[in-house]
Design a protein around this motif. Structure first.
Motif, PDB file in Angstrom:
ATOM      1  N   ASN A  34      36.002  52.947  39.320  1.00 21.00           N
ATOM      2  CA  ASN A  34      35.809  51.508  39.612  1.00 21.00           C
ATOM      3  C   ASN A  34      36.342  51.146  40.648  1.00 21.00           C
ATOM      4  OD1 ASN A  34      38.583  50.853  39.483  1.00 21.00           O
ATOM      5  ND2 ASN A  34      38.499  50.783  37.394  1.00 21.00           N
ATOM      6  N   GLY A  35      37.168  52.021  41.675  1.00 16.89           N
ATOM      7  CA  GLY A  35      37.328  51.845  42.935  1.00 16.89           C
ATOM      8  C   GLY A  35      38.729  50.880  43.238  1.00 16.89           C
ATOM      9  N   ASP A  36      39.054  50.066  42.123  1.00 16.73           N
ATOM     10  CA  ASP A  36      39.672  49.063  42.536  1.00 16.73           C
ATOM     11  C   ASP A  36      41.449  49.193  42.068  1.00 16.73           C
ATOM     12  OD1 ASP A  36      41.129  46.077  41.804  1.00 16.73           O
ATOM     13  OD2 ASP A  36      39.201  45.688  42.391  1.00 16.73           O
ATOM     14  N   ALA A  37      42.301  48.638  42.874  1.00 13.05           N
ATOM     15  CA  ALA A  37      43.683  48.887  42.694  1.00 13.05           C
ATOM     16  C   ALA A  37      44.440  48.497  41.523  1.00 13.05           C
ATOM     17  CB  ALA A  37      44.404  48.403  43.757  1.00 13.05           C
ATOM     18  N   SER A  62      35.656  46.326  46.019  1.00 10.34           N
ATOM     19  CA  SER A  62      36.451  45.108  45.778  1.00 10.34           C
ATOM     20  C   SER A  62      36.961  44.742  47.358  1.00 10.34           C
ATOM     21  CB  SER A  62      37.588  45.627  45.127  1.00 10.34           C
ATOM     22  OG  SER A  62      37.158  46.035  43.807  1.00 10.34           O
ATOM     23  N   ARG A  63      38.046  44.617  47.760  1.00  7.61           N
ATOM     24  CA  ARG A  63      38.442  44.115  48.741  1.00  7.61           C
ATOM     25  C   ARG A  63      38.644  45.111  49.943  1.00  7.61           C
ATOM     26  NH1 ARG A  63      43.222  42.431  44.721  1.00  7.61           N
ATOM     27  NH2 ARG A  63      42.816  44.615  44.256  1.00  7.61           N
ATOM     28  N   SER A  64      38.143  46.229  49.862  1.00  8.34           N
ATOM     29  CA  SER A  64      37.964  47.152  51.171  1.00  8.34           C
ATOM     30  C   SER A  64      36.520  47.251  51.671  1.00  8.34           C
ATOM     31  CB  SER A  64      38.517  48.599  50.797  1.00  8.34           C
ATOM     32  OG  SER A  64      40.006  48.525  50.392  1.00  8.34           O
ATOM     33  N   PRO A  65      36.251  46.312  52.574  1.00 11.52           N
ATOM     34  CA  PRO A  65      34.562  46.157  52.968  1.00 11.52           C
ATOM     35  C   PRO A  65      34.512  47.339  53.826  1.00 11.52           C
ATOM     36  CG  PRO A  65      36.099  44.585  53.941  1.00 11.52           C
ATOM     37  CD  PRO A  65      36.933  44.977  53.046  1.00 11.52           C
ATOM     38  N   LEU A  66      33.054  47.557  53.992  1.00 12.78           N
ATOM     39  CA  LEU A  66      32.673  48.525  54.998  1.00 12.78           C
ATOM     40  C   LEU A  66      32.184  47.744  56.236  1.00 12.78           C
ATOM     41  CD1 LEU A  66      30.206  50.497  52.853  1.00 12.78           C
ATOM     42  CD2 LEU A  66      32.298  51.154  53.434  1.00 12.78           C
ATOM     43  N   HIS A  67      32.416  48.471  57.517  1.00 12.26           N
ATOM     44  CA  HIS A  67      32.181  47.792  58.559  1.00 12.26           C
ATOM     45  C   HIS A  67      30.698  48.137  59.151  1.00 12.26           C
ATOM     46  CE1 HIS A  67      35.764  46.155  58.178  1.00 12.26           C
ATOM     47  NE2 HIS A  67      36.594  47.017  58.904  1.00 12.26           N
ATOM     48  N   GLU A 177      48.739  43.310  30.197  1.00  8.66           N
ATOM     49  CA  GLU A 177      47.547  42.736  30.445  1.00  8.66           C
ATOM     50  C   GLU A 177      47.814  41.924  31.865  1.00  8.66           C
ATOM     51  OE1 GLU A 177      49.019  41.705  27.819  1.00  8.66           O
ATOM     52  OE2 GLU A 177      47.715  41.913  25.898  1.00  8.66           O
ATOM     53  N   LEU A 178      46.792  41.891  32.689  1.00  6.65           N
ATOM     54  CA  LEU A 178      46.803  40.998  33.825  1.00  6.65           C
ATOM     55  C   LEU A 178      46.779  39.426  33.498  1.00  6.65           C
ATOM     56  CD1 LEU A 178      44.510  42.859  36.090  1.00  6.65           C
ATOM     57  CD2 LEU A 178      46.608  42.876  36.340  1.00  6.65           C
ATOM     58  N   PRO A 179      47.359  38.613  34.324  1.00  8.41           N
ATOM     59  CA  PRO A 179      47.351  37.259  33.993  1.00  8.41           C
ATOM     60  C   PRO A 179      45.801  36.923  34.027  1.00  8.41           C
ATOM     61  CG  PRO A 179      49.125  37.518  35.620  1.00  8.41           C
ATOM     62  CD  PRO A 179      48.243  38.857  35.387  1.00  8.41           C
ATOM     63  N   PRO A 180      45.447  35.688  33.137  1.00  6.37           N
ATOM     64  CA  PRO A 180      44.147  35.583  33.148  1.00  6.37           C
ATOM     65  C   PRO A 180      43.272  35.274  34.288  1.00  6.37           C
ATOM     66  CG  PRO A 180      45.323  34.171  31.529  1.00  6.37           C
ATOM     67  CD  PRO A 180      46.408  34.929  32.408  1.00  6.37           C
ATOM     68  N   ALA A 181      43.802  34.640  35.481  1.00  5.60           N
ATOM     69  CA  ALA A 181      43.212  34.336  36.646  1.00  5.60           C
ATOM     70  C   ALA A 181      42.945  35.613  37.183  1.00  5.60           C
ATOM     71  CB  ALA A 181      43.963  33.456  37.711  1.00  5.60           C
ATOM     72  N   GLN A 182      43.848  36.649  37.338  1.00  2.00           N
ATOM     73  CA  GLN A 182      43.769  37.940  37.922  1.00  2.00           C
ATOM     74  C   GLN A 182      42.820  38.873  37.338  1.00  2.00           C
ATOM     75  OE1 GLN A 182      47.447  40.095  39.044  1.00  2.00           O
ATOM     76  NE2 GLN A 182      48.570  38.185  39.219  1.00  2.00           N
ATOM     77  N   LEU A 183      42.897  38.717  35.799  1.00  2.00           N
ATOM     78  CA  LEU A 183      41.831  39.435  35.221  1.00  2.00           C
ATOM     79  C   LEU A 183      40.429  38.977  35.574  1.00  2.00           C
ATOM     80  CD1 LEU A 183      40.983  41.415  32.859  1.00  2.00           C
ATOM     81  CD2 LEU A 183      41.545  39.678  31.142  1.00  2.00           C
ATOM     82  N   ALA A 184      40.372  37.528  35.657  1.00  2.00           N
ATOM     83  CA  ALA A 184      38.848  37.095  35.881  1.00  2.00           C
ATOM     84  C   ALA A 184      38.311  37.556  37.279  1.00  2.00           C
ATOM     85  CB  ALA A 184      38.897  35.612  35.897  1.00  2.00           C
ATOM     86  N   ALA A 188      35.146  40.257  38.178  1.00  2.00           N
ATOM     87  CA  ALA A 188      34.253  39.644  39.117  1.00  2.00           C
ATOM     88  C   ALA A 188      33.935  40.668  40.119  1.00  2.00           C
ATOM     89  CB  ALA A 188      34.527  38.266  39.687  1.00  2.00           C
ATOM     90  N   ARG A 189      35.024  41.418  40.359  1.00  2.00           N
ATOM     91  CA  ARG A 189      34.862  42.438  41.328  1.00  2.00           C
ATOM     92  C   ARG A 189      34.332  43.918  40.980  1.00  2.00           C
ATOM     93  NH1 ARG A 189      40.547  41.137  42.679  1.00  2.00           N
ATOM     94  NH2 ARG A 189      41.340  43.296  41.382  1.00  2.00           N
ATOM     95  N   LEU A 190      34.488  43.912  39.710  1.00  2.00           N
ATOM     96  CA  LEU A 190      33.867  45.134  39.000  1.00  2.00           C
ATOM     97  C   LEU A 190      32.604  45.308  38.740  1.00  2.00           C
ATOM     98  CD1 LEU A 190      36.559  45.931  36.311  1.00  2.00           C
ATOM     99  CD2 LEU A 190      36.525  47.018  38.579  1.00  2.00           C
ATOM    100  N   LYS A 191      31.855  44.150  38.883  1.00  2.00           N
ATOM    101  CA  LYS A 191      30.208  44.174  38.639  1.00  2.00           C
ATOM    102  C   LYS A 191      29.574  44.771  39.836  1.00  2.00           C
ATOM    103  CE  LYS A 191      29.931  40.203  35.529  1.00  2.00           C
ATOM    104  NZ  LYS A 191      29.329  38.907  35.155  1.00  2.00           N
ATOM    105  N   PRO A 192      29.941  44.295  41.118  1.00  2.00           N
ATOM    106  CA  PRO A 192      29.288  45.209  42.277  1.00  2.00           C
ATOM    107  C   PRO A 192      29.733  46.428  42.421  1.00  2.00           C
ATOM    108  CG  PRO A 192      30.774  43.180  42.883  1.00  2.00           C
ATOM    109  CD  PRO A 192      30.508  42.927  41.597  1.00  2.00           C
ATOM    110  N   ASN A 193      31.058  46.417  42.116  1.00  2.00           N
ATOM    111  CA  ASN A 193      31.757  48.003  42.197  1.00  2.00           C
ATOM    112  C   ASN A 193      30.887  49.026  41.297  1.00  2.00           C
ATOM    113  OD1 ASN A 193      33.646  46.899  43.577  1.00  2.00           O
ATOM    114  ND2 ASN A 193      35.314  47.507  42.284  1.00  2.00           N
TER     115      ASN A 193
END
Length: 281
Positions: A34-37, A62-67, A177-184, A188-193
């Motif tokens: 899933n690539g996410d930390a 996620s938050r590690s964009p390609l250039h 569990e992650l707090p609700p905002a962080q989980l949301a 959202a990041r995992l879909k494109p991942n």
């Protein structure tokens, strides 16, 4: 636990988002397919009582964009280089490394290419079907999974993968569990991942052939791991075969292929013991 220190490391072709917790020797955690930390968070917070723990989003996720455009022929090599650069960025001393699933493949490549940067490395269920006696069958299976993704859709391909990998329940336990905002934000990041993984890792990472001769020479610094509930599942089979090839045991960690998520605190304690530390609670 105080919030992590957040940074971005510029590397050739990408910017690597990372989080830093704790103090002590460096421990780099390499994320799964899933690539996410973020799924490492409860585990990392427990480990940060003993180590400087680095978690990060692998390139393109996620938050590690390609250039620029991604070269799939170099993607794994770039992932390995990113891990080495993160270790270099944090400390000049060799570090501890733990990776799971795709992250375990990256970890094994890191060990064989840059052994001088490794104190001890744990690879949890790397999906290197290339080591299996029936590798051709399983490489074809991944091709068919990719074809399902392209022709039927990502949901059907994802469900087929979950069954084959034996993922089962992937939810963290109560209190982790992650707090609700962080989980949301994570969801959202995992879909494109998922799309990125199907397009750029599904066919190439399982085809990676570990350098068994190099790993055999590093047997005192490389630990192969599986899950207590996945040890008899296909997800652990490449680990078992690779262990036989390099003459090493398989260490069992709590949970399944994703035990770091479903059993983060027990997993952390098991990892601490493998790394030579006793848990403090």
């Amino acid at each position: 636990m105080s919030p992590p220190l957040i940074g971005t490391l510029d590397v050739p072709g990408a910017g690597i988002y990372y989080e830093r917790r704790g103090k002590g020797p460096t421990l780099l955690l390499i994320s799964t397919g899933n690539g996410d930390a973020a799924p490492f968070t409860p585990l990392a917070e427990r480990l940060a009582e003993h180590y400087t723990v680095i978690t990060y989003d692998r390139r393109g996720y996620s938050r590690s964009p390609l250039h620029g455009p991604l070269d799939n022929d170099r993607h794994l090599d770039d992932d390995i280089d990113d891990a080495r650069r993160l270790l270099d960025h944090v400390s000049a001393e060799p570090g501890y490394v733990a990776g799971t699933c795709s992250g375990a493949i990256v970890a094994l490549g890191l060990a064989t290419r840059f052994p001088e940067r490794i104190r001890l490395l744990v690879a949890h269920e790397p999906p290197s079907v290339s080591v299996l006696p029936d590798a051709a069958h399983w490489l074809q299976f991944h091709q068919e999974l990719y074809d399902t993704y392209r022709t039927v859709g990502i949901e059907a391909a994802r469900d087929a993968f979950r069954d084959y990998a034996g993922l089962g329940d992937t939810r963290p336990p109560p209190g982790a569990e992650l707090p609700p905002a962080q989980l949301a934000e994570l969801l959202a990041r995992l879909k494109p991942n998922q799309v990125f993984w199907f397009e750029n890792e599904l066919l190439t990472y399982p085809a990676y052939v570990p350098d068994t001769e190099a790993l055999r020479s590093l047997a005192d610094r490389v630990v192969l791991a599986g899950g207590t509930t996945s040890r008899d599942h296909f997800s652990c089979r490449p680990t078992t075969v690779l262990a036989e090839q390099i003459g090493a045991p398989v260490h069992l960690f709590p949970g399944s292929h994703v035990g770091h998520v479903t059993h983060p605190y027990e997993y952390a304690d098991a990892l601490l013991r493998v790394l030579g530390r006793e848990p403090t609670r």
